[in-house]
Every structure is written in structure tokens, then in C-alpha cells.
Design a protein around this motif. Structure first.
Motif, PDB file in Angstrom:
ATOM      1  N   VAL A 363       0.814  -1.219   0.000  1.00  0.00           N
ATOM      2  CA  VAL A 363       0.000   0.000   0.000  1.00  0.00           C
ATOM      3  C   VAL A 363       0.844   1.263   0.000  1.00  0.00           C
ATOM      4  O   VAL A 363       0.294   2.373   0.028  1.00  0.00           O
ATOM      5  N   ALA A 364       2.140   1.108  -0.032  1.00  0.00           N
ATOM      6  CA  ALA A 364       3.016   2.283  -0.054  1.00  0.00           C
ATOM      7  C   ALA A 364       2.688   3.136  -1.280  1.00  0.00           C
ATOM      8  O   ALA A 364       2.586   2.628  -2.399  1.00  0.00           O
ATOM      9  N   GLY A 365       2.507   4.416  -1.050  1.00  0.00           N
ATOM     10  CA  GLY A 365       2.208   5.329  -2.141  1.00  0.00           C
ATOM     11  C   GLY A 365       0.740   5.389  -2.529  1.00  0.00           C
ATOM     12  O   GLY A 365       0.362   6.187  -3.391  1.00  0.00           O
ATOM     13  N   LYS A 366      -0.091   4.549  -1.908  1.00  0.00           N
ATOM     14  CA  LYS A 366      -1.526   4.559  -2.205  1.00  0.00           C
ATOM     15  C   LYS A 366      -2.224   5.625  -1.352  1.00  0.00           C
ATOM     16  O   LYS A 366      -1.751   5.993  -0.273  1.00  0.00           O
ATOM     17  N   ASN A 367      -3.364   6.077  -1.812  1.00  0.00           N
ATOM     18  CA  ASN A 367      -4.130   7.115  -1.123  1.00  0.00           C
ATOM     19  C   ASN A 367      -4.978   6.501  -0.005  1.00  0.00           C
ATOM     20  O   ASN A 367      -6.203   6.641   0.017  1.00  0.00           O
ATOM     21  N   MET A 368      -4.323   5.826   0.939  1.00  0.00           N
ATOM     22  CA  MET A 368      -5.050   5.105   1.981  1.00  0.00           C
ATOM     23  C   MET A 368      -5.806   6.035   2.920  1.00  0.00           C
ATOM     24  O   MET A 368      -6.750   5.620   3.592  1.00  0.00           O
ATOM     25  N   GLY A 369      -5.425   7.296   2.967  1.00  0.00           N
ATOM     26  CA  GLY A 369      -6.149   8.259   3.792  1.00  0.00           C
ATOM     27  C   GLY A 369      -7.587   8.437   3.345  1.00  0.00           C
ATOM     28  O   GLY A 369      -8.413   8.942   4.109  1.00  0.00           O
ATOM     29  N   ALA A 370      -7.908   8.003   2.118  1.00  0.00           N
ATOM     30  CA  ALA A 370      -9.281   8.110   1.624  1.00  0.00           C
ATOM     31  C   ALA A 370     -10.241   7.301   2.489  1.00  0.00           C
ATOM     32  O   ALA A 370     -11.423   7.660   2.612  1.00  0.00           O
ATOM     33  N   PHE A 371      -9.757   6.206   3.089  1.00  0.00           N
ATOM     34  CA  PHE A 371     -10.617   5.388   3.953  1.00  0.00           C
ATOM     35  C   PHE A 371     -11.088   6.169   5.180  1.00  0.00           C
ATOM     36  O   PHE A 371     -12.115   5.848   5.767  1.00  0.00           O
ATOM     37  N   LEU A 372     -10.335   7.166   5.566  1.00  0.00           N
ATOM     38  CA  LEU A 372     -10.654   7.927   6.767  1.00  0.00           C
ATOM     39  C   LEU A 372     -11.552   9.132   6.465  1.00  0.00           C
ATOM     40  O   LEU A 372     -11.889   9.891   7.368  1.00  0.00           O
ATOM     41  N   LYS A 373     -11.940   9.303   5.208  1.00  0.00           N
ATOM     42  CA  LYS A 373     -12.758  10.456   4.813  1.00  0.00           C
ATOM     43  C   LYS A 373     -14.238  10.128   4.669  1.00  0.00           C
ATOM     44  O   LYS A 373     -15.035  11.008   4.375  1.00  0.00           O
ATOM     45  N   ASP A 374     -14.605   8.868   4.865  1.00  0.00           N
ATOM     46  CA  ASP A 374     -16.008   8.466   4.767  1.00  0.00           C
ATOM     47  C   ASP A 374     -16.704   8.800   6.083  1.00  0.00           C
ATOM     48  O   ASP A 374     -16.735   7.990   7.011  1.00  0.00           O
ATOM     49  N   LYS A 375     -17.224  10.003   6.190  1.00  0.00           N
ATOM     50  CA  LYS A 375     -17.799  10.498   7.441  1.00  0.00           C
ATOM     51  C   LYS A 375     -19.189   9.916   7.694  1.00  0.00           C
ATOM     52  O   LYS A 375     -19.905   9.529   6.773  1.00  0.00           O
ATOM     53  N   ILE A 376     -19.568   9.873   8.967  1.00  0.00           N
ATOM     54  CA  ILE A 376     -20.894   9.402   9.357  1.00  0.00           C
ATOM     55  C   ILE A 376     -21.890  10.553   9.235  1.00  0.00           C
ATOM     56  O   ILE A 376     -21.695  11.621   9.816  1.00  0.00           O
ATOM     57  N   GLY A 377     -22.939  10.338   8.475  1.00  0.00           N
ATOM     58  CA  GLY A 377     -23.945  11.365   8.279  1.00  0.00           C
ATOM     59  C   GLY A 377     -25.017  11.328   9.353  1.00  0.00           C
ATOM     60  O   GLY A 377     -25.037  10.452  10.222  1.00  0.00           O
ATOM     61  N   LYS A 378     -25.898  12.284   9.308  1.00  0.00           N
ATOM     62  CA  LYS A 378     -27.032  12.320  10.235  1.00  0.00           C
ATOM     63  C   LYS A 378     -27.849  11.051  10.044  1.00  0.00           C
ATOM     64  O   LYS A 378     -28.222  10.707   8.919  1.00  0.00           O
ATOM     65  N   PRO A 379     -28.133  10.328  11.130  1.00  0.00           N
ATOM     66  CA  PRO A 379     -28.836   9.050  10.974  1.00  0.00           C
ATOM     67  C   PRO A 379     -30.259   9.195  10.470  1.00  0.00           C
ATOM     68  O   PRO A 379     -30.984  10.115  10.865  1.00  0.00           O
ATOM     69  N   ALA A 380     -30.637   8.309   9.583  1.00  0.00           N
ATOM     70  CA  ALA A 380     -32.020   8.241   9.132  1.00  0.00           C
ATOM     71  C   ALA A 380     -32.877   7.625  10.232  1.00  0.00           C
ATOM     72  O   ALA A 380     -32.363   6.989  11.151  1.00  0.00           O
ATOM     73  N   VAL A 381     -34.181   7.816  10.143  1.00  0.00           N
ATOM     74  CA  VAL A 381     -35.097   7.199  11.105  1.00  0.00           C
ATOM     75  C   VAL A 381     -34.969   5.677  10.991  1.00  0.00           C
ATOM     76  O   VAL A 381     -34.987   5.125   9.886  1.00  0.00           O
ATOM     77  N   VAL A 382     -34.821   5.020  12.129  1.00  0.00           N
ATOM     78  CA  VAL A 382     -34.614   3.570  12.154  1.00  0.00           C
ATOM     79  C   VAL A 382     -35.862   2.871  12.675  1.00  0.00           C
ATOM     80  O   VAL A 382     -36.479   3.319  13.650  1.00  0.00           O
ATOM     81  N   THR A 383     -36.246   1.753  12.040  1.00  0.00           N
ATOM     82  CA  THR A 383     -37.332   0.911  12.543  1.00  0.00           C
ATOM     83  C   THR A 383     -36.885  -0.542  12.482  1.00  0.00           C
ATOM     84  O   THR A 383     -35.914  -0.885  11.807  1.00  0.00           O
ATOM     85  N   LYS A 384     -37.613  -1.390  13.175  1.00  0.00           N
ATOM     86  CA  LYS A 384     -37.264  -2.811  13.194  1.00  0.00           C
ATOM     87  C   LYS A 384     -37.550  -3.501  11.867  1.00  0.00           C
ATOM     88  O   LYS A 384     -37.179  -4.663  11.685  1.00  0.00           O
ATOM     89  N   TYR A 385     -38.209  -2.802  10.959  1.00  0.00           N
ATOM     90  CA  TYR A 385     -38.515  -3.381   9.648  1.00  0.00           C
ATOM     91  C   TYR A 385     -37.537  -2.918   8.564  1.00  0.00           C
ATOM     92  O   TYR A 385     -37.711  -3.247   7.392  1.00  0.00           O
ATOM     93  N   ASP A 386     -36.529  -2.163   8.971  1.00  0.00           N
ATOM     94  CA  ASP A 386     -35.587  -1.631   7.977  1.00  0.00           C
ATOM     95  C   ASP A 386     -34.865  -2.733   7.215  1.00  0.00           C
ATOM     96  O   ASP A 386     -34.576  -2.593   6.022  1.00  0.00           O
ATOM     97  N   GLY A 387     -34.524  -3.810   7.909  1.00  0.00           N
ATOM     98  CA  GLY A 387     -33.826  -4.904   7.245  1.00  0.00           C
ATOM     99  C   GLY A 387     -34.633  -5.465   6.087  1.00  0.00           C
ATOM    100  O   GLY A 387     -34.095  -5.759   5.014  1.00  0.00           O
ATOM    101  N   ILE A 388     -35.934  -5.600   6.297  1.00  0.00           N
ATOM    102  CA  ILE A 388     -36.829  -6.073   5.232  1.00  0.00           C
ATOM    103  C   ILE A 388     -36.825  -5.091   4.069  1.00  0.00           C
ATOM    104  O   ILE A 388     -36.674  -5.476   2.907  1.00  0.00           O
ATOM    105  N   ALA A 389     -36.963  -3.809   4.404  1.00  0.00           N
ATOM    106  CA  ALA A 389     -37.058  -2.787   3.364  1.00  0.00           C
ATOM    107  C   ALA A 389     -35.766  -2.678   2.552  1.00  0.00           C
ATOM    108  O   ALA A 389     -35.792  -2.576   1.322  1.00  0.00           O
TER     109      ALA A 389
END
Length: 429
Positions: A363-389
Motif C-alpha cells: 500500500v506504499a504510495g496509495k491514497n489510503m487516507g481516503a478510507f478515513l474520509k467516509d464520514k458518518i452522516g445524520k442518521p435516518a429514522v430507524v425501525t425494526k422493519y428496515d432490514g426487510i425494506a
């Protein structure tokens, strides 16, 4: 059905001065590694803890090694999910002391009665939740209507955009860059979606399930008030038209290809495949990565958190000891050890960030810092049926009827809505 792992029997008692030097004024270890208090249970005494997990990879081995070194008097009794289902475990009366699973299994664990509120133990042992990176605790709390802490995530499944430099070089096209939007990606994908000497090169494909779960627009899948599908909306239509629209680019129609095997895919995103890509590099793959593109003007500000988690069943016989062990597994020490081998840290640890991917070959010379740029967004409303949807959405909305244009987007979203509602109703009978 279970595997036994006996951890080594060595260790020592820390001198009082050393302990105090490692602690904050309120008695908490600064790195969050030892959530023990004078009045609580201790891992210095011999104890066996039952650990239930769906991870049977090198990461489980690393956890075992680190625990053995830190707590030599702890014996782990490990049960793998591939060897024993939740129902089998409960039927046998083998209630684990703690567990770890992918986030997609959360509702299965909760419905099975293997999830409890961690807030009391976090308070008792002064667990410093501010050590998590921004967005983690807000996302965790979204899984409870009353603000319970039902699990603690331990790493991030961050996305990047993998790209094949050889294909870009072949056609004289500039590489993708950090900070791109999906809308900007269209022009780039068009330039590398070609047929050359009988070989078809795909400009961009993505792992459907992963990007649906990532839900970069922060959209709800199910209305919590009605328990009905919430996907037949202008916002979800935009998501489908933008992401699915890549398959309408000439020579980029949907094909079930892998980025690192055929090596005819110019750009790809989905779960972290860096280990497979590194191996493929030995066969000639010239790769790199950029930060995951975003939707233009995305209101969520990032992706939905997808992270494996630790949890405590209410029937655990050793909840306090298990919580202390979980606290250690979230310490800087463990975060750094995993980060050096390519796991994206979920704790706000400069040492883990600095050491990210340090022990990975190739991985030398690769843009591995890109993995650290995937920020967590504001969470969507969660329900117990989300897995189905989510399951219906990625299989149907992005299915054959869509990418062959057999049906228009409005028809597809209506049919997805109907299928989700039908499956939810089946669970309510």
C-alpha cells in the motif's frame, strides 16, 4: 457446536502509582481501555466468558491474542454463528456473556432477546463515549426510541472508490479525485466505458447492497408511525436515478463482475476489499483509491453508519466483566493494533489514524487516507422493519427490470413499496 479458546496464564498487578498515572481525575483510564472501578467486578480473578460472534477471521484471532496478553486470567469460550444459530444457542440454554455481530444482524439479536441497555454499565464504569468519532453515538441512539445504548460499535466499514490505473492510462483519462460527486462521476465513467480489441471495459459498477445500506441521502426506509414503506418518494427516486443511471451509460450496462478478478472494471465501490486487491496486485492489478463520492448537496453530510458491534445479553451471568472486556476492546491499544492491519478506527484516536494500514503490504504510495474520509452522516429514522425494506430495495429497485429498462422508475418504486409492505405484514401475523 462451540469452540474453546484457553487464554494464557501470565500477568501482573499494576502498581498503584502506575494506575493513577494512567487515569483521569474521575478514575477513568484516559484511553478508555480499563473500565474498572473499586466497587465493580475485576478481570484479575480467573473467569470464563462466553463470546458469541459471526467473525471467524483473523480479526477474532487478533482479539484473542490481545485479550490473552491483557487479561491472562480470562478464558474465552467462543461460539461461532456458523456453528450454532441463535435459536440453537437459546434452546441449549447457552446464553453468551457478550456478542459481536454485523449491524445487519442487530434486529435478529434484539428479537431473540440478546440485547440489553449498556447505559447503566457505561455510567458505573465511567465509559468515555466522547472517544467515539462524531456521529457514532447519535447513530447508536437512533436504534432506540428511549435513548438506550443497545450496542457499542467497534470499527467502521468505510467505503472508498477503487480504481484501475491501467485502464485510465490505456485510454488517456485522468484518475478520479477525492471530493467528487456522483453527478461528476458520469463524465469520467463515460470516458472509460469502452470496447477495445474485443474487450469490454466497465466504467463504474457498485455493490448494490452496500450502497443501499450506506444511504448517503439519509432517507428513511419505513415510516415509524405507520410501519409502512417510505421509499416511493421523490428523494428515493433521485437516489435510484443517480446511482442506477450509471448502468445506462453506453458499454456500462450491469454485469456481475468483480473489480480485482477480471480487471476490466475501471471504478468500483462497496465493502472494503483492500486485502483482495493487494493480492490481485501480484497478478498485475495497478490500483489506487479515492474518497467515496457524495451526492451533490447531500443533506446527510456523509454515509449511514455501518459498523459491527458488541452487545450484552440481559441473561449474561457476567455482564460487568464482559463490559470491562468490551471496554478494553475499544481501547486505543486495540484500535491501533487493528488499524495497523487495515481496520478503520471508530474511536477518536490519533495513534490509530497515524498507524492506519502501516502493517499492510503493497500500500506504499496509495491514497489510503481516503478510507478515513467516509464520514458518518445524520442518521435516518430507524425501525425494526428496515432490514426487510433494505433487502427488497437493493434486490428489486436495482434489479433486472431497472437496468434493462423493462419498467420505468415510478413503476419500480411503486412495486418496491408494495413488496416491502407485503413482507412487513407477513411478520405481523
Amino acid at each position: 457446536m462451540t469452540g474453546m479458546t484457553r487464554l494464557c496464564q501470565t500477568g501482573c498487578i499494576l502498581a498503584l502509582s502506575t494506575f493513577l498515572a494512567a487515569c483521569t481525575q474521575n478514575g477513568v483510564v484516559k484511553q478508555g481501555g480499563d473500565a474498572e472501578s473499586a466497587s465493580g467486578a475485576s478481570l484479575s480473578d480467573p473467569i470464563t466468558l462466553h463470546y458469541y460472534t459471526n467473525d471467524n477471521t483473523k480479526w477474532l484471532e487478533l482479539e484473542q491474542q490481545l485479550i490473552a496478553k491483557k487479561y491472562p486470567n480470562v478464558t474465552l469460550k467462543v461460539t461461532l454463528a456458523k456453528d450454532s444459530t441463535v435459536d440453537q444457542l437459546i434452546a441449549a440454554g447457552e446464553i453468551p456473556d457478550f456478542l459481536s455481530f454485523s449491524l445487519g444482524s442487530f434486529w435478529d439479536m434484539k428479537n431473540a432477546g440478546l440485547i440489553s441497555d449498556l447505559a447503566p454499565l457505561m455510567k458505573k464504569y465511567r465509559f468515555d463515549e466522547s472517544r467515539f468519532i462524531p456521529g457514532v453515538m447519535e447513530s447508536v441512539r437512533s436504534y432506540s426510541d428511549s435513548g438506550e445504548m443497545l450496542f457499542l460499535p467497534f470499527e467502521l466499514n468505510s467505503n472508498v472508490l477503487f480504481y484501475n490505473k491501467t485502464i485510465f492510462d490505456k485510454f488517456g483519462v485522468s484518475y478520479p479525485l477525492d471530493g467528487m460527486t456522483w453527478e461528476q462521476m458520469y463524465d469520467l465513467a463515460r470516458k472509460v466505458s469502452r470496447i477495445d480489441n474485443g474487450t469490454e471495459y466497465q466504467g463504474f459498477i457498485f455493490q448494490h447492497q452496500n450502497l443501499v445500506w450506506k444511504n448517503q441521502l439519509g432517507l428513511p426506509f419505513v415510516d415509524p408511525k405507520t410501519n409502512k414503506a417510505a421509499v416511493n418518494t421523490p428523494e428515493w427516486k433521485r437516489w435510484l436515478e443517480v446511482m442506477g443511471g450509471f448502468y445506462f451509460i453506453p458499454n456500462n450496462d450491469y454485469k456481475n463482475l468483480t473489480f480485482y478478478k477480471e480487471q476490466t472494471v475501471a471504478m468500483w465501490t462497496g465493502p472494503n476489499i483492500v486485502s483482495s486487491v493487494i493480492e490481485a496486485a501480484n497478478a498485475g492489478l495497478n490500483w489506487d483509491v479515492t474518497a467515496l463520492p457524495q451526492f451533490a448537496g447531500s443533506p446527510a453530510g456523509g454515509t449511514q453508519m455501518i459498523a459491527p458491534f458488541y452487545a450484552l445479553p440481559p441473561g449474561s451471568k457476567h455482564k460487568e466483566e464482559a463490559f470491562q472486556l468490551i471496554s478494553y476492546l475499544l481501547s486505543d491499544e486495540v484500535q491501533v493494533a487493528k488499524a495497523r492491519q487495515g481496520k478503520v478506527p471508530i474511536m477518536n484516536s490519533p495513534a490509530a489514524v497515524q498507524g492506519f494500514a502501516a502493517d499492510l503490504p503493497g500500500v506504499a504510495g496509495k491514497n489510503m487516507g481516503a478510507f478515513l474520509k467516509d464520514k458518518i452522516g445524520k442518521p435516518a429514522v430507524v425501525t425494526k422493519y428496515d432490514g426487510i425494506a433494505k433487502d427488497v430495495f437493493y434486490k428489486t429497485a436495482l434489479g433486472k427490470d431497472f437496468y434493462t429498462r423493462a419498467k420505468d422508475v415510478n413503476t419500480i418504486l411503486r412495486e418496491v413499496e408494495e413488496e416491502i409492505n407485503r413482507k412487513i405484514a407477513e411478520t405481523q401475523k
